[in-house]
Design a protein around this motif. Structure first.
Motif, PDB file in Angstrom:
ATOM      1  N   ARG A 180      -8.100  -1.264  -2.610  1.00 44.02           N
ATOM      2  CA  ARG A 180      -7.860  -2.061  -3.815  1.00 44.02           C
ATOM      3  C   ARG A 180      -7.104  -3.345  -3.486  1.00 44.02           C
ATOM      4  NH1 ARG A 180      -3.804  -2.916  -7.320  1.00 44.02           N
ATOM      5  NH2 ARG A 180      -2.395  -1.412  -6.338  1.00 44.02           N
ATOM      6  N   LEU A 181      -6.026  -3.212  -2.737  1.00 40.48           N
ATOM      7  CA  LEU A 181      -5.174  -4.367  -2.448  1.00 40.48           C
ATOM      8  C   LEU A 181      -5.817  -5.367  -1.487  1.00 40.48           C
ATOM      9  CD1 LEU A 181      -1.820  -2.427  -2.107  1.00 40.48           C
ATOM     10  CD2 LEU A 181      -2.434  -4.023  -3.944  1.00 40.48           C
ATOM     11  N   SER A 182      -6.671  -4.883  -0.618  1.00 39.48           N
ATOM     12  CA  SER A 182      -7.269  -5.781   0.377  1.00 39.48           C
ATOM     13  C   SER A 182      -8.614  -6.353  -0.057  1.00 39.48           C
ATOM     14  CB  SER A 182      -7.434  -5.058   1.713  1.00 39.48           C
ATOM     15  OG  SER A 182      -8.364  -3.997   1.599  1.00 39.48           O
ATOM     16  N   GLU A 183      -9.096  -5.960  -1.225  1.00 38.48           N
ATOM     17  CA  GLU A 183     -10.398  -6.444  -1.689  1.00 38.48           C
ATOM     18  C   GLU A 183     -10.544  -7.970  -1.579  1.00 38.48           C
ATOM     19  OE1 GLU A 183     -13.304  -6.134  -5.590  1.00 38.48           O
ATOM     20  OE2 GLU A 183     -11.578  -4.815  -5.431  1.00 38.48           O
ATOM     21  N   PRO A 184      -9.533  -8.765  -1.932  1.00 34.80           N
ATOM     22  CA  PRO A 184      -9.684 -10.217  -1.804  1.00 34.80           C
ATOM     23  C   PRO A 184      -9.801 -10.694  -0.343  1.00 34.80           C
ATOM     24  CG  PRO A 184      -7.827  -9.692  -3.243  1.00 34.80           C
ATOM     25  CD  PRO A 184      -8.288  -8.412  -2.618  1.00 34.80           C
ATOM     26  N   LEU A 185      -9.462  -9.834   0.601  1.00 36.18           N
ATOM     27  CA  LEU A 185      -9.515 -10.208   2.014  1.00 36.18           C
ATOM     28  C   LEU A 185     -10.804  -9.770   2.709  1.00 36.18           C
ATOM     29  CD1 LEU A 185      -5.856  -9.223   2.959  1.00 36.18           C
ATOM     30  CD2 LEU A 185      -6.724 -11.500   2.392  1.00 36.18           C
ATOM     31  N   VAL A 186     -11.705  -9.119   1.968  1.00 37.51           N
ATOM     32  CA  VAL A 186     -12.971  -8.668   2.547  1.00 37.51           C
ATOM     33  C   VAL A 186     -14.018  -9.762   2.359  1.00 37.51           C
ATOM     34  CG1 VAL A 186     -14.809  -6.942   2.462  1.00 37.51           C
ATOM     35  CG2 VAL A 186     -12.416  -6.242   2.183  1.00 37.51           C
ATOM     36  N   MET A 224       0.820  -1.178   0.000  1.00 35.73           N
ATOM     37  CA  MET A 224       0.000   0.000   0.000  1.00 35.73           C
ATOM     38  C   MET A 224       0.870   1.250   0.000  1.00 35.73           C
ATOM     39  SD  MET A 224      -2.371   1.633   2.980  1.00 35.73           S
ATOM     40  CE  MET A 224      -1.120   1.269   4.121  1.00 35.73           C
ATOM     41  N   LEU A 225       1.920   1.246   0.813  1.00 34.60           N
ATOM     42  CA  LEU A 225       2.792   2.415   0.848  1.00 34.60           C
ATOM     43  C   LEU A 225       3.452   2.637  -0.506  1.00 34.60           C
ATOM     44  CD1 LEU A 225       4.427   1.954   4.365  1.00 34.60           C
ATOM     45  CD2 LEU A 225       2.587   3.513   3.728  1.00 34.60           C
ATOM     46  N   GLU A 226       3.972   1.575  -1.084  1.00 34.07           N
ATOM     47  CA  GLU A 226       4.621   1.686  -2.387  1.00 34.07           C
ATOM     48  C   GLU A 226       3.621   2.081  -3.461  1.00 34.07           C
ATOM     49  OE1 GLU A 226       6.609  -1.406  -5.472  1.00 34.07           O
ATOM     50  OE2 GLU A 226       7.289  -1.564  -3.396  1.00 34.07           O
ATOM     51  N   ALA A 227       2.465   1.431  -3.470  1.00 35.88           N
ATOM     52  CA  ALA A 227       1.463   1.691  -4.505  1.00 35.88           C
ATOM     53  C   ALA A 227       0.915   3.112  -4.430  1.00 35.88           C
ATOM     54  CB  ALA A 227       0.320   0.680  -4.393  1.00 35.88           C
ATOM     55  N   SER A 228       0.897   3.704  -3.246  1.00 37.43           N
ATOM     56  CA  SER A 228       0.356   5.060  -3.099  1.00 37.43           C
ATOM     57  C   SER A 228       1.416   6.142  -3.269  1.00 37.43           C
ATOM     58  CB  SER A 228      -0.295   5.208  -1.718  1.00 37.43           C
ATOM     59  OG  SER A 228       0.670   5.095  -0.694  1.00 37.43           O
ATOM     60  N   GLY A 229       2.683   5.743  -3.424  1.00 35.21           N
ATOM     61  CA  GLY A 229       3.753   6.718  -3.557  1.00 35.21           C
ATOM     62  C   GLY A 229       4.124   7.373  -2.239  1.00 35.21           C
ATOM     63  N   ALA A 230       3.836   6.701  -1.137  1.00 40.39           N
ATOM     64  CA  ALA A 230       4.148   7.255   0.182  1.00 40.39           C
ATOM     65  C   ALA A 230       5.656   7.324   0.395  1.00 40.39           C
ATOM     66  CB  ALA A 230       3.515   6.373   1.272  1.00 40.39           C
ATOM     67  N   GLU A 255      -2.818  14.416   0.316  1.00 42.79           N
ATOM     68  CA  GLU A 255      -3.058  13.757  -0.979  1.00 42.79           C
ATOM     69  C   GLU A 255      -2.561  12.317  -0.956  1.00 42.79           C
ATOM     70  OE1 GLU A 255      -3.127  18.016  -1.239  1.00 42.79           O
ATOM     71  OE2 GLU A 255      -1.413  16.769  -0.691  1.00 42.79           O
ATOM     72  N   VAL A 256      -1.408  12.097  -0.378  1.00 45.32           N
ATOM     73  CA  VAL A 256      -0.870  10.734  -0.304  1.00 45.32           C
ATOM     74  C   VAL A 256      -1.709   9.903   0.671  1.00 45.32           C
ATOM     75  CG1 VAL A 256       1.124   9.323   0.341  1.00 45.32           C
ATOM     76  CG2 VAL A 256       1.452  11.412  -0.986  1.00 45.32           C
ATOM     77  N   GLN A 257      -2.149  10.500   1.752  1.00 45.30           N
ATOM     78  CA  GLN A 257      -3.021   9.777   2.682  1.00 45.30           C
ATOM     79  C   GLN A 257      -4.284   9.291   1.960  1.00 45.30           C
ATOM     80  OE1 GLN A 257      -3.519  12.658   5.821  1.00 45.30           O
ATOM     81  NE2 GLN A 257      -1.718  11.922   6.938  1.00 45.30           N
ATOM     82  N   ASP A 258      -4.859  10.149   1.120  1.00 41.10           N
ATOM     83  CA  ASP A 258      -6.034   9.739   0.340  1.00 41.10           C
ATOM     84  C   ASP A 258      -5.690   8.556  -0.560  1.00 41.10           C
ATOM     85  OD1 ASP A 258      -7.579  11.746   1.481  1.00 41.10           O
ATOM     86  OD2 ASP A 258      -7.388  13.108  -0.235  1.00 41.10           O
ATOM     87  N   ARG A 259      -4.529   8.606  -1.215  1.00 41.23           N
ATOM     88  CA  ARG A 259      -4.122   7.498  -2.085  1.00 41.23           C
ATOM     89  C   ARG A 259      -3.861   6.223  -1.284  1.00 41.23           C
ATOM     90  NH1 ARG A 259      -0.754  11.431  -4.752  1.00 41.23           N
ATOM     91  NH2 ARG A 259       1.099  10.376  -3.938  1.00 41.23           N
ATOM     92  N   MET A 260      -3.334   6.373  -0.070  1.00 39.22           N
ATOM     93  CA  MET A 260      -3.106   5.201   0.782  1.00 39.22           C
ATOM     94  C   MET A 260      -4.422   4.465   1.034  1.00 39.22           C
ATOM     95  SD  MET A 260      -0.327   6.731   3.527  1.00 39.22           S
ATOM     96  CE  MET A 260      -0.311   5.290   4.600  1.00 39.22           C
ATOM     97  N   ARG A 261      -5.462   5.216   1.318  1.00 36.28           N
ATOM     98  CA  ARG A 261      -6.774   4.598   1.563  1.00 36.28           C
ATOM     99  C   ARG A 261      -7.287   3.896   0.305  1.00 36.28           C
ATOM    100  NH1 ARG A 261     -10.863   6.975   5.685  1.00 36.28           N
ATOM    101  NH2 ARG A 261      -9.841   6.028   7.167  1.00 36.28           N
ATOM    102  N   LEU A 319       2.251   1.781  10.958  1.00 40.18           N
ATOM    103  CA  LEU A 319       1.416   2.379   9.914  1.00 40.18           C
ATOM    104  C   LEU A 319       0.967   3.778  10.317  1.00 40.18           C
ATOM    105  CD1 LEU A 319       0.229   2.087   7.139  1.00 40.18           C
ATOM    106  CD2 LEU A 319      -1.719   0.866   8.141  1.00 40.18           C
ATOM    107  N   GLY A 320       0.762   4.014  11.602  1.00 42.12           N
ATOM    108  CA  GLY A 320       0.413   5.353  12.075  1.00 42.12           C
ATOM    109  C   GLY A 320       1.544   6.349  11.863  1.00 42.12           C
ATOM    110  N   ILE A 321       2.774   5.879  12.060  1.00 43.74           N
ATOM    111  CA  ILE A 321       3.941   6.734  11.811  1.00 43.74           C
ATOM    112  C   ILE A 321       4.035   7.042  10.319  1.00 43.74           C
ATOM    113  CG2 ILE A 321       6.472   6.783  11.830  1.00 43.74           C
ATOM    114  CD1 ILE A 321       6.233   5.062  14.442  1.00 43.74           C
ATOM    115  N   ALA A 322       3.834   6.011   9.493  1.00 44.89           N
ATOM    116  CA  ALA A 322       3.866   6.210   8.039  1.00 44.89           C
ATOM    117  C   ALA A 322       2.759   7.167   7.603  1.00 44.89           C
ATOM    118  CB  ALA A 322       3.733   4.864   7.326  1.00 44.89           C
ATOM    119  N   TRP A 323       1.565   7.004   8.137  1.00 44.12           N
ATOM    120  CA  TRP A 323       0.419   7.857   7.799  1.00 44.12           C
ATOM    121  C   TRP A 323       0.736   9.326   8.110  1.00 44.12           C
ATOM    122  CZ3 TRP A 323      -4.281   7.582   5.481  1.00 44.12           C
ATOM    123  CH2 TRP A 323      -5.207   8.579   5.758  1.00 44.12           C
TER     124      TRP A 323
END
Length: 115
Positions: A88-94, A1-7, A77-83, A67-71
């Motif tokens: 997207r990434l966790s959809e298979p786990l819902v 998630m961090l990588e995919a959102s550009g964090a 804008e990046v926080q929005d992308r993280m969500r 994750l709180g430190i990363a957030w």
């Protein structure tokens, strides 16, 4: 998630080398032993953590854990992308509206001598 959102990768705080310990059952048991407790059991415990996706975000947005430190280190804008990326990434786990995340932790049971 961090990588995919550009964090950006934050600097995570670490214990001083003299205070640090292995994040394993043996490492945690060593802390108890050093404090004078008698270790009865030391093992890994695995489970599936089920949480509503919105409830999941209470911890990182509140500054809890890595994750709180990363957030906190990101722009809004990046926080929005993280969500968006977590959704997207966790959809298979819902399942049935709950995010089901595999979890594990070192577990130690110890006895403290009565004084």
């Amino acid at each position: 998630m961090l990588e995919a959102s550009g964090a950006v990768e934050p600097v995570f705080p670490r214990l001083a080398a003299t205070d640090d310990f292995a994040r394993t059952p043996d490492g945690l048991a060593g802390l108890f032993s050093a404090a004078g407790a008698s270790v009865v059991d030391a093992r890994m415990v695995d489970w599936v953590w089920s949480v509503a996706p919105d409830d999941f975000w209470a911890a990182p947005t509140g500054g809890v854990a890595g994750l709180g430190i990363a957030w906190a280190a990101q722009t809004p804008e990046v926080q929005d992308r993280m969500r968006v990326e977590l959704d997207r990434l966790s959809e298979p786990l819902v399942v049935d509206g709950l995010l089901r995340l595999p979890a594990s932790a070192a577990y130690v049971e110890a006895r403290v001598p009565r004084s």
